[in-house]
Design a protein around this motif. Structure first.
Motif, short mmCIF file in Angstrom:
data_model
loop_
_atom_site.label_atom_id
_atom_site.label_comp_id
_atom_site.label_asym_id
_atom_site.label_seq_id
_atom_site.Cartn_x
_atom_site.Cartn_y
_atom_site.Cartn_z
N GLU A 171 0.84 -1.20 0.00
CA GLU A 171 0.00 0.00 0.00
C GLU A 171 0.88 1.26 0.00
OE1 GLU A 171 -2.49 0.50 3.45
OE2 GLU A 171 -3.99 1.66 2.33
N ILE A 172 1.51 1.51 -1.15
CA ILE A 172 2.29 2.74 -1.28
C ILE A 172 1.35 3.87 -1.72
CG2 ILE A 172 4.17 3.91 -2.52
CD1 ILE A 172 5.29 1.74 -0.78
N HIS A 173 1.32 4.94 -0.95
CA HIS A 173 0.48 6.10 -1.27
C HIS A 173 1.30 7.26 -1.82
CE1 HIS A 173 -3.48 5.54 1.24
NE2 HIS A 173 -3.23 4.51 0.47
N HIS A 174 0.69 8.01 -2.74
CA HIS A 174 1.28 9.27 -3.20
C HIS A 174 0.87 10.40 -2.26
CE1 HIS A 174 -2.72 10.45 -4.63
NE2 HIS A 174 -2.81 9.27 -5.24
N GLU A 175 1.80 11.30 -2.00
CA GLU A 175 1.51 12.57 -1.30
C GLU A 175 2.25 13.64 -2.09
OE1 GLU A 175 2.57 12.57 2.85
OE2 GLU A 175 1.13 10.99 3.36
N VAL A 176 1.53 14.43 -2.87
CA VAL A 176 2.20 15.47 -3.66
C VAL A 176 2.46 16.68 -2.76
CG1 VAL A 176 0.09 16.60 -4.58
CG2 VAL A 176 2.23 16.68 -5.88
N GLU A 177 3.65 17.26 -2.87
CA GLU A 177 4.04 18.34 -1.96
C GLU A 177 4.92 19.36 -2.67
OE1 GLU A 177 5.40 16.89 1.84
OE2 GLU A 177 3.92 15.26 1.80
N PHE A 233 6.41 9.61 -0.94
CA PHE A 233 5.81 8.27 -0.97
C PHE A 233 5.78 7.70 0.45
CE2 PHE A 233 6.78 7.57 -5.65
CZ PHE A 233 5.44 7.44 -6.02
N THR A 234 4.66 7.05 0.76
CA THR A 234 4.43 6.54 2.11
C THR A 234 3.91 5.12 2.01
OG1 THR A 234 3.82 8.78 2.80
CG2 THR A 234 3.13 6.97 4.24
N ALA A 235 4.56 4.21 2.74
CA ALA A 235 4.05 2.84 2.83
C ALA A 235 2.98 2.86 3.92
CB ALA A 235 5.18 1.87 3.17
#
Ligand code: MG
Length: 201
Positions: A50-56, A86-88
Protein backbone atom coordinates in the motif's frame (compact mmCIF):
# COMPACT_ATOMS: atom_id res chain seq x y z
CA UNK A 1 22.15 16.93 2.08
CA UNK A 2 19.05 16.12 4.02
CA UNK A 3 15.35 16.00 3.26
CA UNK A 4 12.96 17.41 5.83
CA UNK A 5 9.27 16.62 5.45
CA UNK A 6 6.41 18.42 7.15
CA UNK A 7 3.46 16.25 8.17
CA UNK A 8 -0.18 17.36 8.50
CA UNK A 9 0.31 20.84 7.10
CA UNK A 10 -3.10 20.97 5.43
CA UNK A 11 -6.15 20.56 7.68
CA UNK A 12 -8.15 18.52 5.15
CA UNK A 13 -5.33 15.97 4.88
CA UNK A 14 -5.06 15.68 8.69
CA UNK A 15 -8.81 15.01 8.67
CA UNK A 16 -8.62 12.26 6.04
CA UNK A 17 -5.90 10.58 8.12
CA UNK A 18 -8.05 10.86 11.28
CA UNK A 19 -5.17 12.84 12.78
CA UNK A 20 -5.38 15.94 14.95
CA UNK A 21 -4.56 19.31 13.36
CA UNK A 22 -1.16 20.12 14.90
CA UNK A 23 -0.47 23.21 16.98
CA UNK A 24 3.18 23.27 15.93
CA UNK A 25 4.80 21.80 12.80
CA UNK A 26 5.29 18.03 12.69
CA UNK A 27 8.36 16.96 10.77
CA UNK A 28 10.57 13.99 9.95
CA UNK A 29 13.63 13.27 7.81
CA UNK A 30 14.44 11.19 4.77
CA UNK A 31 18.04 10.30 3.78
CA UNK A 32 19.53 11.33 0.42
CA UNK A 33 19.01 7.73 -0.80
CA UNK A 34 15.26 8.51 -0.86
CA UNK A 35 15.69 10.97 -3.73
CA UNK A 36 14.65 10.18 -7.29
CA UNK A 37 15.68 12.82 -9.84
CA UNK A 38 15.36 13.39 -13.59
CA UNK A 39 11.95 11.69 -13.87
CA UNK A 40 13.50 8.29 -13.24
CA UNK A 41 10.95 5.53 -12.45
CA UNK A 42 9.91 4.49 -8.95
CA UNK A 43 10.26 0.76 -8.31
CA UNK A 44 7.45 -0.57 -6.14
CA UNK A 45 9.12 -2.13 -3.07
CA UNK A 46 8.29 -5.68 -2.06
CA UNK A 47 7.86 -4.81 1.65
CA UNK A 48 4.61 -2.91 1.13
CA UNK A 49 1.27 -3.53 -0.53
CA UNK A 50 0.00 0.00 0.00
CA UNK A 51 2.29 2.74 -1.28
CA UNK A 52 0.48 6.10 -1.27
CA UNK A 53 1.28 9.27 -3.20
CA UNK A 54 1.51 12.57 -1.30
CA UNK A 55 2.20 15.47 -3.66
CA UNK A 56 4.04 18.34 -1.96
CA UNK A 57 5.71 21.62 -2.79
CA UNK A 58 9.43 21.48 -2.07
CA UNK A 59 11.70 24.30 -0.91
CA UNK A 60 15.36 24.19 -1.89
CA UNK A 61 17.51 25.76 0.81
CA UNK A 62 19.90 28.28 -0.76
CA UNK A 63 21.90 29.40 2.28
CA UNK A 64 23.02 27.81 5.53
CA UNK A 65 21.17 28.90 8.65
CA UNK A 66 20.36 28.03 12.24
CA UNK A 67 17.72 29.60 14.51
CA UNK A 68 16.38 31.59 11.59
CA UNK A 69 13.84 34.28 12.49
CA UNK A 70 10.57 33.86 10.62
CA UNK A 71 10.77 37.38 9.18
CA UNK A 72 14.11 36.53 7.53
CA UNK A 73 13.23 32.96 6.53
CA UNK A 74 12.36 33.94 2.93
CA UNK A 75 16.07 34.71 2.37
CA UNK A 76 16.96 31.05 2.84
CA UNK A 77 15.15 29.62 -0.20
CA UNK A 78 15.02 30.97 -3.74
CA UNK A 79 13.52 28.05 -5.64
CA UNK A 80 10.36 26.00 -5.23
CA UNK A 81 9.66 22.66 -6.84
CA UNK A 82 7.29 19.73 -6.48
CA UNK A 83 7.82 16.20 -5.27
CA UNK A 84 6.15 13.09 -3.93
CA UNK A 85 6.42 11.96 -0.31
CA UNK A 86 5.81 8.27 -0.97
CA UNK A 87 4.43 6.54 2.11
CA UNK A 88 4.05 2.84 2.83
CA UNK A 89 0.66 3.35 4.45
CA UNK A 90 0.36 -0.26 5.64
CA UNK A 91 3.71 -0.07 7.45
CA UNK A 92 2.94 3.43 8.78
CA UNK A 93 -0.33 2.15 10.29
CA UNK A 94 1.59 -0.60 12.13
CA UNK A 95 4.21 1.87 13.38
CA UNK A 96 1.51 4.27 14.62
CA UNK A 97 -0.31 1.42 16.36
CA UNK A 98 2.83 0.51 18.29
CA UNK A 99 4.03 4.08 18.78
CA UNK A 100 7.18 3.30 16.78
CA UNK A 101 9.16 5.68 14.52
CA UNK A 102 7.96 6.08 10.93
CA UNK A 103 11.20 5.77 8.96
CA UNK A 104 10.44 2.36 7.47
CA UNK A 105 7.19 3.77 6.09
CA UNK A 106 8.52 7.13 4.96
CA UNK A 107 12.26 7.18 4.34
CA UNK A 108 12.89 4.11 2.19
CA UNK A 109 14.88 4.20 -1.06
CA UNK A 110 13.06 6.11 -3.77
CA UNK A 111 10.47 7.58 -1.42
CA UNK A 112 11.23 11.17 -2.47
CA UNK A 113 10.92 11.82 -6.22
CA UNK A 114 11.53 15.49 -6.96
CA UNK A 115 11.03 17.49 -10.15
CA UNK A 116 12.67 20.62 -11.48
CA UNK A 117 12.55 23.92 -9.59
CA UNK A 118 11.26 27.41 -10.38
CA UNK A 119 12.53 30.70 -9.01
CA UNK A 120 9.97 31.84 -6.45
CA UNK A 121 9.96 35.32 -8.03
CA UNK A 122 8.10 33.79 -10.98
CA UNK A 123 5.34 32.40 -8.76
CA UNK A 124 2.19 34.07 -7.35
CA UNK A 125 1.72 34.72 -3.60
CA UNK A 126 -0.64 31.74 -3.32
CA UNK A 127 0.72 28.80 -5.29
CA UNK A 128 -1.57 26.18 -6.76
CA UNK A 129 -0.36 22.66 -7.48
CA UNK A 130 -1.80 19.30 -8.42
CA UNK A 131 -1.01 15.68 -9.14
CA UNK A 132 -2.36 13.62 -12.02
CA UNK A 133 -2.26 9.83 -12.00
CA UNK A 134 -2.76 8.39 -15.48
CA UNK A 135 -4.09 11.76 -16.65
CA UNK A 136 -6.68 12.18 -13.89
CA UNK A 137 -6.26 14.83 -11.17
CA UNK A 138 -6.17 13.11 -7.77
CA UNK A 139 -4.73 15.80 -5.49
CA UNK A 140 -5.05 19.56 -5.72
CA UNK A 141 -3.63 22.06 -3.25
CA UNK A 142 -2.94 25.73 -2.73
CA UNK A 143 -0.48 27.29 -0.31
CA UNK A 144 -3.23 29.58 1.00
CA UNK A 145 -4.45 26.48 2.89
CA UNK A 146 -1.12 25.78 4.63
CA UNK A 147 -1.38 25.52 8.42
CA UNK A 148 2.26 26.63 8.72
CA UNK A 149 3.64 28.92 6.01
CA UNK A 150 6.92 28.22 4.24
CA UNK A 151 8.60 30.88 6.38
CA UNK A 152 7.14 29.45 9.60
CA UNK A 153 8.37 25.99 8.64
CA UNK A 154 11.92 27.17 7.81
CA UNK A 155 12.12 29.08 11.11
CA UNK A 156 10.77 26.17 13.16
CA UNK A 157 12.90 23.43 11.59
CA UNK A 158 16.06 25.55 11.89
CA UNK A 159 15.69 25.60 15.67
CA UNK A 160 16.50 21.88 15.67
CA UNK A 161 18.57 21.32 12.52
CA UNK A 162 21.12 23.59 10.88
CA UNK A 163 19.85 24.07 7.34
CA UNK A 164 22.47 23.72 4.65
CA UNK A 165 22.56 24.74 1.00
CA UNK A 166 20.87 22.06 -1.07
CA UNK A 167 18.68 20.67 1.71
CA UNK A 168 15.09 20.10 0.65
CA UNK A 169 11.94 20.74 2.67
CA UNK A 170 8.78 18.89 1.60
CA UNK A 171 6.05 21.18 2.88
CA UNK A 172 3.13 18.80 3.37
CA UNK A 173 0.37 17.27 1.28
CA UNK A 174 -3.21 18.35 0.66
CA UNK A 175 -6.10 15.87 0.83
CA UNK A 176 -6.62 13.14 -1.73
CA UNK A 177 -3.70 10.83 -0.93
CA UNK A 178 -4.15 7.35 -2.32
CA UNK A 179 -2.49 4.19 -3.60
CA UNK A 180 -0.28 3.85 -6.68
CA UNK A 181 0.14 0.71 -8.77
CA UNK A 182 2.78 -0.64 -11.12
CA UNK A 183 2.28 0.93 -14.55
CA UNK A 184 0.87 4.24 -13.23
CA UNK A 185 2.23 7.52 -14.57
CA UNK A 186 2.44 10.36 -12.05
CA UNK A 187 2.61 13.96 -13.27
CA UNK A 188 2.94 16.86 -10.85
CA UNK A 189 2.20 20.47 -11.74
CA UNK A 190 3.21 23.68 -10.05
CA UNK A 191 0.61 26.19 -11.28
CA UNK A 192 0.23 25.01 -14.91
CA UNK A 193 3.82 23.85 -15.35
CA UNK A 194 4.52 20.14 -15.35
CA UNK A 195 7.72 19.77 -13.33
CA UNK A 196 7.68 16.04 -12.58
CA UNK A 197 6.59 13.02 -14.64
CA UNK A 198 7.57 9.43 -13.92
CA UNK A 199 6.32 5.88 -13.98
CA UNK A 200 5.76 3.27 -11.27
CA UNK A 201 7.52 0.02 -12.20
MG1 MG B 1 3.83 14.09 3.43
Amino acid sequence: MKIICIGRNYAEHAKEMNAAVPTEPVFFLKPDTALIKDNQPFYYPDFSKEIHHEVELVLKISKAGKNIEQEFAHKYYEEIGIGIDFTARDIQAKCKEKGLPWEKAKAFDGSAPVGSFINKKELPASIGFHLNVNGKTVQKGNTKDLLFSFDAVVAYVSKFFTLKTGDLIYTGTPEGVGPVAIGDRLEAYLEEQKLLSFEIR
